[in-house]
Design an enzyme around this catalytic site. Structure first.
Site, short mmCIF file in Angstrom:
data_model
loop_
_atom_site.label_atom_id
_atom_site.label_comp_id
_atom_site.label_asym_id
_atom_site.label_seq_id
_atom_site.Cartn_x
_atom_site.Cartn_y
_atom_site.Cartn_z
CB SER A 117 14.30 32.80 37.66
OG SER A 117 14.29 31.37 37.16
CG HIS B 266 13.47 36.85 37.91
ND1 HIS B 266 13.23 36.96 39.04
CD2 HIS B 266 13.53 35.77 37.30
CE1 HIS B 266 12.31 35.44 39.24
NE2 HIS B 266 12.37 35.45 37.81
CE LYS C 186 9.22 36.73 37.25
NZ LYS C 186 10.09 36.02 35.70
C1 LIG Z 1 8.69 35.18 34.68
C2 LIG Z 1 9.60 34.98 33.58
C3 LIG Z 1 9.24 35.97 32.23
C4 LIG Z 1 7.65 35.66 32.31
O1 LIG Z 1 7.15 36.95 32.42
P1 LIG Z 1 5.96 37.23 33.06
O2 LIG Z 1 5.72 38.53 32.57
O3 LIG Z 1 5.54 36.03 34.68
O4 LIG Z 1 4.79 36.24 31.70
C5 LIG Z 1 9.51 36.12 30.87
N1 LIG Z 1 11.22 36.13 31.05
C6 LIG Z 1 11.34 35.27 31.91
C7 LIG Z 1 12.89 35.16 31.98
C8 LIG Z 1 11.40 35.44 33.24
O5 LIG Z 1 11.77 34.78 34.35
#
Ligand SMILES: *Cc1c(COP(=O)(O)O)cnc(C)c1O
Length: 396
Positions: free
Chosen positions: A185, A213, A243
Site C-alpha cells: 500500500s 489493496h 477497501k
Molecule cells: C488495510 C489492511 C488490512 C486491514 O483491513 P481492515 O479490514 O481495515 O481491518 C489488513 N491487511 C492489509 C494488507 C491491509 O492493507
C-alpha cells in the site's frame, strides 16, 4: 486512577507531542466520498481506500437498510453459538466464487483475518518467512502464532529463495509459510506471485497472500491471485471488505478443508460477534457489482493513470507503483508534512507518510484516486499540486 499509569501516559504523550509525532485526527463531517468536509471546508479526497466509490453507493445503502429492517442492527452472538445468519453463509459462498476457491470464511475485519488465520495453522515449531513491508496486522498475526519469523527483503526473490532453502535444510522447523501483501500500500507494487509459487513448490512453503489493496483493483477486480491465474496455487487468499468493497469486514478464501479448520480453530470466529446483517447485505451487493461489470474498475484505473501522468508531467517523482496507488515522493520528513499541510489548505486532502512507516528520506504524500473522482476534481488537484510544489521548491 493509578498514579503509575497516569505518569506513564503523561510522559509518553508529552514526548510524542514534543517530537511532533502525535497524530491529531480531523473528523470527516459527512460521507467519505471523493469530496470530504473537514472543519466545514470541502476538500478533494485523495486519502481513502474507497477505490470503487462503493462506500457511499446508493444501491448498497438501500440493501443495508432492507437487511437491517429484516434482521436488526446486530447479529446477536458469535458465529459458533447462534450469530450465524443465513446471509453470512450466502456471503461466504459468494466470496468463494469471487476468489475462485472451494470455500471462504468471513471475519469482522481484515485485521482480524490475520489474527485468526495465521495462528490457526502455524505454531512455535514452525517458521514464517514474511516480506519486510507486510501490513501491521500480518506482523501481529505472525507474532501471535509463536512461529519463528524470518524477514525477507522487500520483494527480493533471491533473498526469499536463500532463506527458504536455509530454513528447510536446517531441519529446525515443522511447517514453513511465506506471507506477502498482494499489493503493497505504500508504493503500489504488486507481489511477484509466479516466482513466489515456484519457490514455494521447491521448498514446500505454504503460501499466504493478503490482498487487501488488490481485491476490486487488480485482476479486473478479482484481485492479485486472479491477475496471475494462481487460484489453485495460493493456499490462503485474505481480503478486506472495507477497501474497494466499501463496507467493513474481511475473509479468508481457500480449500474446504482450510475453511472447515478455521471455523473450529480461529479465535475471532469463535469469540467475537459476527458481522451485522446490514453490512453483509451491502457487501454482497458490492461483490455483485464487481463481478458483473468492470465499469468501476476501468474508471479507477483511468483516474489512476490520469493522476500519475499529470504529476509526472509536473516533474514529481511518483515511484514504482503498478496500481492506482500514487505516491508522490517528497523526501525529507518535515518537508513532506509541510507539503501535505499546504495541499490541505489549498483544498486537497492527501496524507503524508514518513519514517518509520517508510524508509528515512523517502517521505511521500500518498494519493488514492477512486472511481468516484471526476476529471475536474483531478485537474483541480493537479493545479494545487503544481502551486504547492513550486512554492516549496519540490518542482521547478
Ligand atoms: C488495510 C489492511 C488490512 C486491514 O483491513 P481492515 O479490514 O481495515 O481491518 C489488513 N491487511 C492489509 C494488507 C491491509 O492493507
Amino acid at each position: 486512577m493509578s498514579k503509575v499509569l497516569d505518569a506513564y501516559l503523561q510522559e509518553n504523550l508529552k514526548e510524542l507531542r514534543d517530537q511532533g509525532l502525535y497524530n491529531e485526527i480531523d473528523p470527516v463531517e459527512g460521507p467519505n466520498g471523493p469530496i470530504i468536509k473537514i472543519k466545514g471546508k470541502d476538500l478533494i479526497n485523495l486519502s481513502s481506500n474507497n477505490y470503487l466509490g462503493l462506500a457511499t453507493d446508493e444501491d448498497l445503502k438501500k440493501l443495508a437498510i432492507a437487511a437491517t429492517q429484516k434482521y436488526g442492527v446486530g447479529a446477536g452472538a458469535v458465529r459458533t453459538i447462534n450469530g450465524t445468519l443465513d446471509i453470512h453463509l450466502k456471503l461466504e459462498q459468494k466470496l468463494a466464487e469471487f476468489k475462485g476457491t472451494e470455500a471462504a470464511i468471513s471475519y469482522q475485519s481484515g485485521f482480524n483475518c490475520n489474527m485468526a488465520a495465521i495462528s490457526a495453522v502455524m505454531t512455535k515449531q514452525d517458521a514464517i518467512l514474511s516480506d519486510e513491508l507486510n501490513h501491521a496486522s500480518i506482523i501481529d498475526g505472525c507474532r501471535l502464532s509463536g512461529a519463528k519469523i524470518i524477514r525477507i527483503n522487500h520483494q527480493d526473490m533471491d533473498d526469499l529463495r536463500a532463506k527458504a532453502k536455509a530454513a528447510k535444510e536446517s531441519g529446525q522447523y515443522g511447517k514453513l509459510m511465506y506471507i506477502t501483501d498482494g499489493v503493497f500500500s505504500m508504493d503500489g507494487d504488486i507481489a511477484k506471485l509466479p516466482e513466489i509459487v515456484e519457490i514455494a513448490k521447491e521448498f514446500d512453503l505454504i503460501t499466504y497472500v493478503d490482498d487487501a489493496h488488490g481485491s476490486g483493483v487488480t485482476g479486473l477486480g478479482k484481485g492479485t491471485v486472479k491477475h496471475f491465474g494462481l487460484e489453485k496455487e495460493i493456499d490462503f487468499q485474505i481480503g478486506t471488505l472495507s477497501k474497494a468493497i466499501g463496507v467493513v469486514g474481511g475473509y479468508v478464501a481457500g480449500t474446504k478443508n482450510l475453511i472447515d479448520w478455521l471455523k473450529v480453530r480461529s479465535r475471532p470466529f469463535l469469540f467475537s460477534t459476527a458481522l451485522p446483517a446490514g453490512d453483509v447485505a451491502a457487501i454482497m451487493g458490492a461483490l455483485d457489482k464487481i463481478m458483473e461489470s468492470t465499469e468501476l474498475h476501468d474508471k479507477l484505473w483511468g483516474n489512476g493513470r490520469y493522476l500519475k501522468d499529470g504529476l509526472q508531467k509536473l516533474g514529481f517523482d511518483i515511484g514504482v507503483s503498478e496500481t492506482p496507488i500514487t505516491p508522490c515522493i517528497i523526501g525529507e520528513e518535515k518537508l513532506t508534512q509541510q507539503f501535505s499541510a499546504r495541499l490541505s489548505e489549498e483544498g486537497v486532502y492527501a496524507k503524508s507518510i514518513v519514517f518509520p512507516t517508510v524508509a528515512k528520506g523517502s517521505g511521500r504524500v500518498r494519493n488514492m484516486p477512486t472511481a468516484a473522482h471526476t476529471k475536474e476534481m483531478l485537474d483541480d488537484a493537479l493545479a494545487i499540486y503544481e502551486k504547492v510544489g513550486k512554492e516549496l521548491g519540490v518542482i521547478s
